[in-house]
Design an enzyme around this catalytic site. Structure first.
Site, PDB file in Angstrom:
ATOM      1  N   ARG A  77      -5.317   1.197  -4.022  1.00 28.59           N
ATOM      2  CA  ARG A  77      -4.066   1.386  -4.911  1.00 28.59           C
ATOM      3  C   ARG A  77      -3.646  -0.099  -5.349  1.00 28.59           C
ATOM      4  O   ARG A  77      -3.297  -0.496  -6.449  1.00 28.59           O
ATOM      5  CB  ARG A  77      -2.884   1.725  -4.058  1.00 28.59           C
ATOM      6  CG  ARG A  77      -1.725   1.709  -4.548  1.00 28.59           C
ATOM      7  CD  ARG A  77      -0.649   2.441  -3.919  1.00 28.59           C
ATOM      8  NE  ARG A  77       0.477   2.695  -5.071  1.00 28.59           N
ATOM      9  CZ  ARG A  77       0.583   3.720  -6.068  1.00 28.59           C
ATOM     10  NH1 ARG A  77      -0.300   4.502  -6.266  1.00 28.59           N
ATOM     11  NH2 ARG A  77       1.834   3.701  -6.799  1.00 28.59           N
ATOM     12  N   ASP A  85      -2.977   5.370   0.566  1.00 28.94           N
ATOM     13  CA  ASP A  85      -2.532   6.430   1.631  1.00 28.94           C
ATOM     14  C   ASP A  85      -2.032   7.343   1.004  1.00 28.94           C
ATOM     15  O   ASP A  85      -1.132   7.763  -0.034  1.00 28.94           O
ATOM     16  CB  ASP A  85      -1.380   5.448   2.522  1.00 28.94           C
ATOM     17  CG  ASP A  85      -2.041   4.331   3.402  1.00 28.94           C
ATOM     18  OD1 ASP A  85      -3.091   4.584   3.728  1.00 28.94           O
ATOM     19  OD2 ASP A  85      -1.257   3.335   3.686  1.00 28.94           O
TER      20      ASP A  85
END
Length: 438
Positions: free
Chosen positions: A97, A121
């Protein structure tokens, strides 16, 4: 998948030094793309997510040299921008990310930036609108390939400063927009900017490179664009999330632990939030000393007698990354507490594993859980579990270290994403933990 085998129920004792801050390192590493000159960064944590980003920078053409443990030099003078549209980048960028933050620097310096939809996540929706709306406000054109889930922004004539009011105080969004704005023409004003210590560190680093950013530490940033940035040296702060994790670990295992060199001035309300759970922690210089809680710890209540709620909020509120630690620590406290996770709707879904271990937790909805503490009158039971994400993983590890018997945690790669050599460092203070590679 790798596995941890943990023999719980042992008191720990000794000193532990926090690693460099993961969330700061991901921002700072992207900032090296803003200049062709050498940037030297120290206290970089040796963890999976950070190492993935360093690999992406290498593949982009950044000259990377490891000078010492945690110390690297970066030189972005001959970049291969074609890599950004390669299949290799689509695969590597989608697995991290933090890779989204290369877009702002590349857009500012080269007039274009691309990124596959990033991973990370599985903790709920983490939209990217703030990033791209900021770039569009600065004059970039946005394009999205829906089939390949590939984002792009282009500004061949350069960016132009403007006023913008962010719809959310996104940390990575603010960082990305700031890095784009430092080389834009004119003045950019960002209101409702994130002001976490990580973002403050990024702004200080950019100013040391020649940027002109004022309002650092507030939610109103003013950026006067400059034509170029120079190299610099920068040191990453200690990781506040790891510091909070060690506070929780010490309390849950009734251990006497000293956390070294924590940068107290950057911890905000973290120490006082743990004090609300009844945890004793003392400031000794720049260290945190936690005595062994032989008689347990008592959760405070509000002055009207109602029980405590601990919720996350943008800085200087309590960081969402530590709510899972608060939750697991509360399972052995005296009293009750509600944990309210406002920002991510799936982050509390690991509590079923704690319930299996004997914890008294009522999951009210995806955002709220009520915990009734055992007061150490009954210990958690060892079990076998899987780490779903970084912060849930460390919470389950803390639970396992306090539990009676031998627990097994699978998918520990999730924990390794955020914690450097965690098993070695815990063994150094007496933890019985074994890593089993698949």
């Amino acid at each position: 998948m790798g596995t941890f085998q943990i023999e719980g129920g042992h008191q720990l004792k000794g000193e532990i030094t926090p690693q460099g801050a993961k969330n700061e390192a991901l921002q700072i590493l992207c900032a090296v793309l803003l200049t062709p000159e050498e940037v030297v960064i120290s206290n970089i944590p040796d963890i999976r997510d950070v190492n993935k980003l360093i690999d992406i920078l290498r593949n982009l053409g950044v000259k990377v040299q490891k000078l010492d443990k945690g110390v690297y030099s970066f030189k972005s003078d001959e970049l291969n921008l074609e890599y950004l549209e390669s299949e290799q980048f689509k695969k590597e960028g989608s697995g991290l990310r933090g890779s989204i933050m290369i877009v702002g620097p590349l857009l500012a310096r080269f007039g274009k930036g691309y990124i596959p939809r990033p991973g990370g996540d599985k903790i709920g929706r983490r939209r990217l609108d703030t990033h791209f709306e900021g770039f569009i406000n600065l004059g970039a054109k946005f394009r999205y390939n829906k089939e390949e889930r590939f984002y792009g922004v282009e500004a061949p004539e350069g960016l132009t400063g403007t006023y913008m009011l962010l719809d959310e105080a996104s940390v990575t969004g603010t960082a990305n927009i700031v890095m784009a704005a430092v080389l834009a023409k004119g003045t950019t004003t960002i209101y409702n900017a994130a002001c976490e210590p990580y973002l403050q560190q990024l702004c200080r680093m950019l100013n040391s490179m020649g940027a002109k950013i004022t309002g650092v530490g507030s939610n109103l940033l003013t950026i006067e664009g400059v034509q170029k940035l120079s190299g610099c040296k920068h040191r990453v702060l200690p990781d506040m999330i790891e510091i909070g994790s060690w506070i929780g670990l010490a309390a849950m295992t009734k251990s006497e632990v000293t956390i070294k060199n924590v940068s107290w001035e950057n911890l905000g309300i973290i120490p006082n939030t743990f004090r609300k759970l009844g945890i004793t922690l003392e400031r000794v210089g720049d260290d945190i000393y936690i005595p062994a809680h032989k008689d347990g710890y008592q959760i405070e209540s509000y002055i009207d007698g109602s029980f405590m709620t601990i919720a996350d909020a943008p800085w200087p509120g309590f960081t969402p990354d530590l709510l899972s630690i608060v939750l697991v620590v509360a399972t052995q406290a005296r009293g009750e507490v509600m944990v309210h996770q406002k920002m991510f709707e799936s982050r509390l879904f690991f509590v079923d594993k704690l319930i299996d271990m004997g914890a008294k937790i009522i999951l009210c909805d995806p955002h709220r859980a009520t915990i009734i503490g055992h007061d150490f009158k009954s210990t958690l039971k060892a079990t076998t579990m899987v780490s779903p994400d970084i912060r849930a993983g460390i919470s389950l590890l803390i639970a396992a270290l306090s539990a009676k018997g031998i627990s097994t945690i699978h998918n520990i790669e999730q924990i390794d994403r955020g914690y450097e050599d965690i098993d070695e460092r815990l063994r150094a203070i007496g933890a019985k933990i074994t890593r089993i590679e698949s």
